[in-house]
Design a protein around this motif. Structure first.
Motif, PDB file in Angstrom:
ATOM      1  N   TYR A 126      -1.770  27.356 -20.920  1.00 46.04           N
ATOM      2  CA  TYR A 126      -2.708  26.182 -20.704  1.00 46.04           C
ATOM      3  C   TYR A 126      -2.047  25.429 -19.740  1.00 46.04           C
ATOM      4  CZ  TYR A 126      -3.215  21.434 -22.179  1.00 46.04           C
ATOM      5  OH  TYR A 126      -3.493  20.140 -22.348  1.00 46.04           O
ATOM      6  N   HIS A 127      -0.600  25.043 -19.898  1.00 48.90           N
ATOM      7  CA  HIS A 127      -0.127  24.176 -18.873  1.00 48.90           C
ATOM      8  C   HIS A 127      -0.172  24.521 -17.351  1.00 48.90           C
ATOM      9  CE1 HIS A 127       1.813  22.375 -22.486  1.00 48.90           C
ATOM     10  NE2 HIS A 127       2.007  23.679 -22.962  1.00 48.90           N
ATOM     11  N   ALA A 128      -0.076  25.940 -17.355  1.00 49.87           N
ATOM     12  CA  ALA A 128      -0.404  26.447 -15.628  1.00 49.87           C
ATOM     13  C   ALA A 128      -1.630  26.147 -15.338  1.00 49.87           C
ATOM     14  CB  ALA A 128      -0.040  27.823 -15.678  1.00 49.87           C
ATOM     15  N   VAL A 129      -2.865  26.307 -16.145  1.00 55.59           N
ATOM     16  CA  VAL A 129      -4.173  26.161 -15.855  1.00 55.59           C
ATOM     17  C   VAL A 129      -4.562  24.597 -15.505  1.00 55.59           C
ATOM     18  CG1 VAL A 129      -6.661  25.989 -16.764  1.00 55.59           C
ATOM     19  CG2 VAL A 129      -5.283  28.253 -16.678  1.00 55.59           C
ATOM     20  N   MET A 130      -3.769  23.733 -16.424  1.00 52.29           N
ATOM     21  CA  MET A 130      -4.163  22.239 -16.350  1.00 52.29           C
ATOM     22  C   MET A 130      -3.538  21.803 -15.130  1.00 52.29           C
ATOM     23  SD  MET A 130      -6.269  21.927 -18.637  1.00 52.29           S
ATOM     24  CE  MET A 130      -6.227  20.095 -18.969  1.00 52.29           C
ATOM     25  N   SER A 131      -2.243  22.247 -14.814  1.00 54.14           N
ATOM     26  CA  SER A 131      -1.453  21.447 -13.693  1.00 54.14           C
ATOM     27  C   SER A 131      -1.375  22.124 -12.443  1.00 54.14           C
ATOM     28  CB  SER A 131      -0.088  21.569 -14.019  1.00 54.14           C
ATOM     29  OG  SER A 131       0.592  22.606 -14.451  1.00 54.14           O
ATOM     30  N   LEU A 145      -5.618  27.740 -12.075  1.00 53.53           N
ATOM     31  CA  LEU A 145      -6.822  27.524 -12.440  1.00 53.53           C
ATOM     32  C   LEU A 145      -7.668  28.721 -11.647  1.00 53.53           C
ATOM     33  CD1 LEU A 145      -8.535  25.431 -13.507  1.00 53.53           C
ATOM     34  CD2 LEU A 145      -8.921  24.364 -11.271  1.00 53.53           C
ATOM     35  N   LEU A 146      -7.668  28.945 -10.358  1.00 54.59           N
ATOM     36  CA  LEU A 146      -8.563  29.805  -9.670  1.00 54.59           C
ATOM     37  C   LEU A 146      -8.386  31.272 -10.405  1.00 54.59           C
ATOM     38  CD1 LEU A 146     -10.358  30.704  -7.519  1.00 54.59           C
ATOM     39  CD2 LEU A 146      -8.030  31.097  -5.819  1.00 54.59           C
ATOM     40  N   ASP A 147      -7.042  31.675 -10.441  1.00 58.29           N
ATOM     41  CA  ASP A 147      -6.810  33.079 -11.180  1.00 58.29           C
ATOM     42  C   ASP A 147      -7.539  33.154 -12.528  1.00 58.29           C
ATOM     43  OD1 ASP A 147      -5.377  35.358 -10.660  1.00 58.29           O
ATOM     44  OD2 ASP A 147      -4.515  34.891 -12.477  1.00 58.29           O
ATOM     45  N   MET A 177      -6.360  32.013 -23.870  1.00 60.30           N
ATOM     46  CA  MET A 177      -5.165  30.878 -23.246  1.00 60.30           C
ATOM     47  C   MET A 177      -4.319  30.818 -24.311  1.00 60.30           C
ATOM     48  SD  MET A 177      -6.075  27.043 -21.721  1.00 60.30           S
ATOM     49  CE  MET A 177      -7.055  27.686 -20.214  1.00 60.30           C
ATOM     50  N   ARG A 178      -2.979  30.659 -23.941  1.00 62.03           N
ATOM     51  CA  ARG A 178      -2.039  30.495 -25.050  1.00 62.03           C
ATOM     52  C   ARG A 178      -1.432  29.146 -24.909  1.00 62.03           C
ATOM     53  NH1 ARG A 178      -3.308  34.659 -28.298  1.00 62.03           N
ATOM     54  NH2 ARG A 178      -2.660  36.905 -26.843  1.00 62.03           N
ATOM     55  N   GLU A 230     -11.070  18.867 -22.553  1.00 58.98           N
ATOM     56  CA  GLU A 230     -10.075  18.561 -21.531  1.00 58.98           C
ATOM     57  C   GLU A 230      -9.948  19.809 -20.457  1.00 58.98           C
ATOM     58  OE1 GLU A 230      -6.297  17.282 -22.979  1.00 58.98           O
ATOM     59  OE2 GLU A 230      -7.538  16.143 -24.644  1.00 58.98           O
ATOM     60  N   VAL A 231      -9.976  20.913 -21.119  1.00 60.25           N
ATOM     61  CA  VAL A 231      -9.664  22.308 -20.585  1.00 60.25           C
ATOM     62  C   VAL A 231     -11.007  22.381 -19.695  1.00 60.25           C
ATOM     63  CG1 VAL A 231      -9.273  24.772 -20.334  1.00 60.25           C
ATOM     64  CG2 VAL A 231      -8.064  23.323 -21.914  1.00 60.25           C
ATOM     65  N   ALA A 232     -12.319  22.242 -20.149  1.00 57.66           N
ATOM     66  CA  ALA A 232     -13.646  22.640 -19.672  1.00 57.66           C
ATOM     67  C   ALA A 232     -13.693  21.588 -18.450  1.00 57.66           C
ATOM     68  CB  ALA A 232     -14.691  22.183 -20.736  1.00 57.66           C
ATOM     69  N   ARG A 233     -13.133  20.466 -18.546  1.00 62.28           N
ATOM     70  CA  ARG A 233     -13.620  19.633 -17.375  1.00 62.28           C
ATOM     71  C   ARG A 233     -12.376  20.049 -15.962  1.00 62.28           C
ATOM     72  NH1 ARG A 233     -14.497  15.483 -21.461  1.00 62.28           N
ATOM     73  NH2 ARG A 233     -12.256  14.965 -21.661  1.00 62.28           N
ATOM     74  N   ARG A 234     -11.706  20.798 -16.419  1.00 65.28           N
ATOM     75  CA  ARG A 234     -10.883  21.408 -15.180  1.00 65.28           C
ATOM     76  C   ARG A 234     -11.898  22.114 -14.446  1.00 65.28           C
ATOM     77  NH1 ARG A 234      -6.913  20.700 -12.122  1.00 65.28           N
ATOM     78  NH2 ARG A 234      -5.565  22.478 -12.067  1.00 65.28           N
ATOM     79  N   THR A 235     -12.958  22.706 -14.897  1.00 61.48           N
ATOM     80  CA  THR A 235     -14.059  23.391 -14.243  1.00 61.48           C
ATOM     81  C   THR A 235     -15.121  22.372 -13.854  1.00 61.48           C
ATOM     82  OG1 THR A 235     -13.600  25.301 -15.584  1.00 61.48           O
ATOM     83  CG2 THR A 235     -15.594  25.134 -14.375  1.00 61.48           C
TER      84      THR A 235
END
Lengths: 385, 385
Positions: A131-136, A141-143, A156-157, A168-173
C-alpha cells in the motif's frame, strides 16, 4: 520485470521509398520494410491535426479513397515527402510513421502480454503490492497497474484499517465508476438483502454486475474486519478457463463468444438488464471479457434452435470455472485489499458463520479505460501524437 | 401514444401439455402453442430463486443438459407440474411461463419500436418535452424516456436558466456518468482548448467520447446563453444513416459492423483509447450504436489486407452522415435543453463568432442502462420476477 510499454524513441531513419499503384513501400535504415496504402498516408498526414487539441481536422468523407501519389522522395530534412493527386503535399518524420506501421509483426508487437494462470501456478508467485509504495511512488504504481493488466489481480498488503481507503487507492488511478449500488459499497451480512453478497451464504465465483452493458472494470475490495469462521476468498482466471474450453470444446467456446446471455438485477429502485456474451474478444481478437454471474442470470430467450447448444456450452464452461485446479482459495486478513480485473477474474467466497465474528469488506470500481490510461500517462505515451 | 411496455397481466391459462424427447409443448387457452426445452424448463424452475434477493441459486453446471421429464401434467392449482429425471419436481404458473416463451414471434414482440428519421421527416414532428412536466409528473417523465429510447432525442423547453439544471434533470433518471471531463462540463470558447468543443470552430456531427469502451449514453445539453451569430445545432440519426448504407452498399455496412476503428483522446492527464466498430448491433441483431468521431480518430492499424475496404466503407458512411437530407439543423435558445442518445444520434454545430455574443452550454450524461431501467420502474416491470 515488465516488458517496457514504450519504444525507446530511436526509430530508424528512412533509407528508401518507392511507390507503386496505390501503395508506398518504405525501407528503414535497419533493413526492414513497411508497406503503406496511399489513402492511409494521405489520411494520416500530420497537417491534419489541430495544433492545440491534436484532434483530426477532417472526416473520412474528405479524401477520395482512390487517391494516388504523384511523386515520393526523401527530402533534405530526412522526411518522406509525398505529392498527392489531390494537390496536397505531405511530409512524414520517420518516427511518426515507424510508430504507426501496420504490418502483422508490428501489430502483434504492440499488444500487451497476457499472463494466464491456474490455482497452482499462481499460488507460487502470488501477485502482491505494498500500500505505502503504491501510494507514494510512481514506479510502484506503474508496476501494480501492469500486474493487474497482465495477470488480472494483485493482493495489496499493509492497507490502513480505515473507512473508504479503497477510494483513496482507486484515486491513484482515476475517478471511480458509479453503479446502482452507489459510488462505493460495503459487504457485510444484512437483513433483507437485495443482493447475494449481503448474505452470509457461499458465493459462486462470478463477475460483478454482469447485467450491465459494461460491467465495472477494476474492483477494489478492502478487508477491514475478519473474525468469522469460513468466508475464504476465491479467484478464478476467466481467460485461462476460456482458453481451456477452446482447447477441449471449440464449438462450446464459439457459442459463448457469439450468443448474448441475458442478465438482470432488479430491486425496488432499478431494473438493469443486458444480454452479453460470456466470452468476449476485442478488436484485435484477444480476450477482453468473461461475463459470468449465475445469480443474475435472467430468462434465456435465444432462438429456440440455439437453446440446447447454449446450455451445453454453459455447462462445459461452468465445469472449467469450478475446476479446483483453477480456483485460487485464500483467506483475506484485515489490512489486505484485493485489486482485480472484474472483466476477467471471477471472485467468490465460501459461506461464513456470522456468529463467530465480524466480516467487513468495502469496495469500489475504476473502469479499464482509466486503468490503461494511467499506464500510458505513467510511461509517457500520452505525450506522443 | 406509445405502445405499452408491459403485458396486461392476463396471460392465458394452460390448456394442455405434452412432452416428447427433450421438449415440452404447452397449449394455451387462447389456442397458441409454445415449445420449451426440458433443460430450459428445469433451469427456470421458480424454486431456484432466492426468496429475498430473487437471484438464481444454481449455476449452469448444476443441471445435466440432457435432463428429461418423467411426467408432465396440469395440476389442481392450474400449474404445469413436471417430474424430472433428476428427482426434482417443478411447478410453473402460466403467467410466469407465458412471459418467458421464446418462439420467434414472442421474441420479436418483446423488442421496443425503433423510429428512424431524416431531417425532413423529423422536422414536421420535432420531439419536444416540457421541463416542468418532466420534473413534476411521472407520466410525462415516462413519455420523454420512451421518446428518447425510440426516436433518439427530445428538445426540452422552458428549462430554467440556472447553473447545472442539466444534472437536476438527469437525476430524474438516475446517477450521472463521470468521464475524464468530470461529472459535468461547460461548452464555451476557451483559450488553449484540449477539445474541439471548447473552440468556436464548426463541429462535424459526431458522437461524444468514441474513444471509450462504452461512450456515455444519454447526453443532456442545456443552453444557458446564446447571443452569438452562427452556432446552429446539428443532429443526425446514425441508425437511419446506417440503414441507408446497408441498402445501397451492404459490403461497406458489413465492414463497419465488424472492424474496430481506433479512437483516442489524450491530454496532459489521460490517454484513453478504444477500437470500436462504427456500427454495432446488439444481441438481438438490432442497431445498438453508431460510434463516429473523426476528431478522435487514431492511427488506423487494421490488417493491411483490410485497409482499402475500411476506407471505402468509411467514405460511404461519411457521405450518408453528411447528406443534408439527414442533418436536422436548428438554433437552440436559452432555456432549451437537448436530450439525446449519444450512442445513436450524432450532434455537431456550425462555427460561431464569439465576438457577436456569448454561447454557453452545460452538459452531463446518464448511461443507457439507467435510462432503460427507469422506463422499467415507471412501468412496473421491476416488480416482475
Amino acid at each position: 520485470m515488465h516488458k517496457p510499454d514504450t519504444t525507446n524513441g530511436t526509430a530508424p531513419p528512412f533509407a528508401a521509398v518507392t511507390s507503386e499503384d496505390d501503395t508506398v513501400l518504405v525501407r528503414w535504415a535497419d533493413g526492414a520494410e513497411s508497406l503503406f496504402h496511399c489513402i492511409w498516408l494521405r489520411d494520416h498526414c500530420p497537417s491534419g491535426l489541430h495544433p492545440s487539441t491534436r484532434e483530426r481536422l477532417w472526416d473520412w468523407g474528405t479524401i477520395d479513397p482512390g487517391i494516388r501519389a504523384n511523386s515520393t522522395c526523401l527530402n533534405a530534412s530526412d522526411e518522406l515527402e509525398i505529392s498527392w493527386t489531390d494537390g496536397h503535399v505531405s511530409r512524414f518524420a520517420s518516427d511518426y510513421l515507424h510508430r504507426r506501421r501496420y504490418d502483422d509483426e508490428a501489430r502483434r508487437d504492440r499488444l500487451p502480454p497476457l499472463d494466464l494462470w491456474s490455482s497452482d501456478s499462481i499460488r507460487r508467485r502470488l501477485p502482491e503490492a505494498d500500500y505505502h509504495a503504491v501510494m507514494s511512488d510512481d514506479a510502484s504504481l506503474l508496476d501494480y497497474h501492469l500486474t493487474v493488466r497482465n495477470t488480472g489481480f494483485v493482493i495489496m498488503r499493509n492497507v490502513p484499517i480505515r473507512d473508504w481507503v479503497c477510494e483513496e487507492v482507486a484515486r491513484r488511478t482515476a475517478f471511480t465508476r458509479e453503479t446502482n449500488f452507489g459510488r462505493n459499497f460495503e459487504v457485510i451480512s444484512r437483513p433483507n438483502p437485495n443482493n447475494q453478497a449481503y448474505t452470509h451464504d457461499a458465493l459462486l465465483a462470478h463477475t460483478d454486475l454482469a447485467n450491465r452493458e459494461m460491467p465495472p472494470g477494476v474492483q477494489f475490495l478492502h478487508c477491514l474486519e475478519f473474525g468469522a469462521t469460513g468466508g475464504e476468498s476465491l479467484l478464478v482466471d476467466g481467460f485461462h478457463a476460456a482458453e481451456q474450453l477452446r482447447a477441449v470444446d471449440p464449438q462450446a467456446w464459439e457459442v459463448l463468444t457469439r450468443v448474448g446471455l441475458p442478465f438482470r438485477f432488479h430491486d425496488a429502485d432499478c431494473d438493469v438488464r443486458w444480454k452479453g456474451t460470456p466470452i468476449a474478444l476485442d478488436a484485435d481478437g484477444r480476450y477482453h471479457e468473461v461475463r459470468y454471474n449465475p445469480g443474475l442470470g435472467a430468462a434465456l430467450d435465444v432462438p429456440a434452435t440455439q437453446v440446447k447448444q447454449v446450455y451445453r456450452a454453459l455447462h462445459a464452461f461452468a465445469a472449467r470455472l469450478k475446476d479446483p485446479a483453477n480456483v485460487l482459495q485464500f483467506k483475506l486478513q484485515a489490512g489486505d485489499m484485493m485489486v482485480f480485473n472484474n472483466r476477467r477474474v471471477l471472485h467468490g467466497r465460501a459461506a461464513f458463520d456470522p456468529n463467530t465474528g465480524p466480516r467487513k469488506l468495502q469496495g469500489c470500481y475504476v473502469d479499464l479505460d482509466e486503468w490503461l490510461s494511467r499506464i500510458r500517462v505513467l510511461t509517457g505515451q500520452h505525450h506522443q501524437d
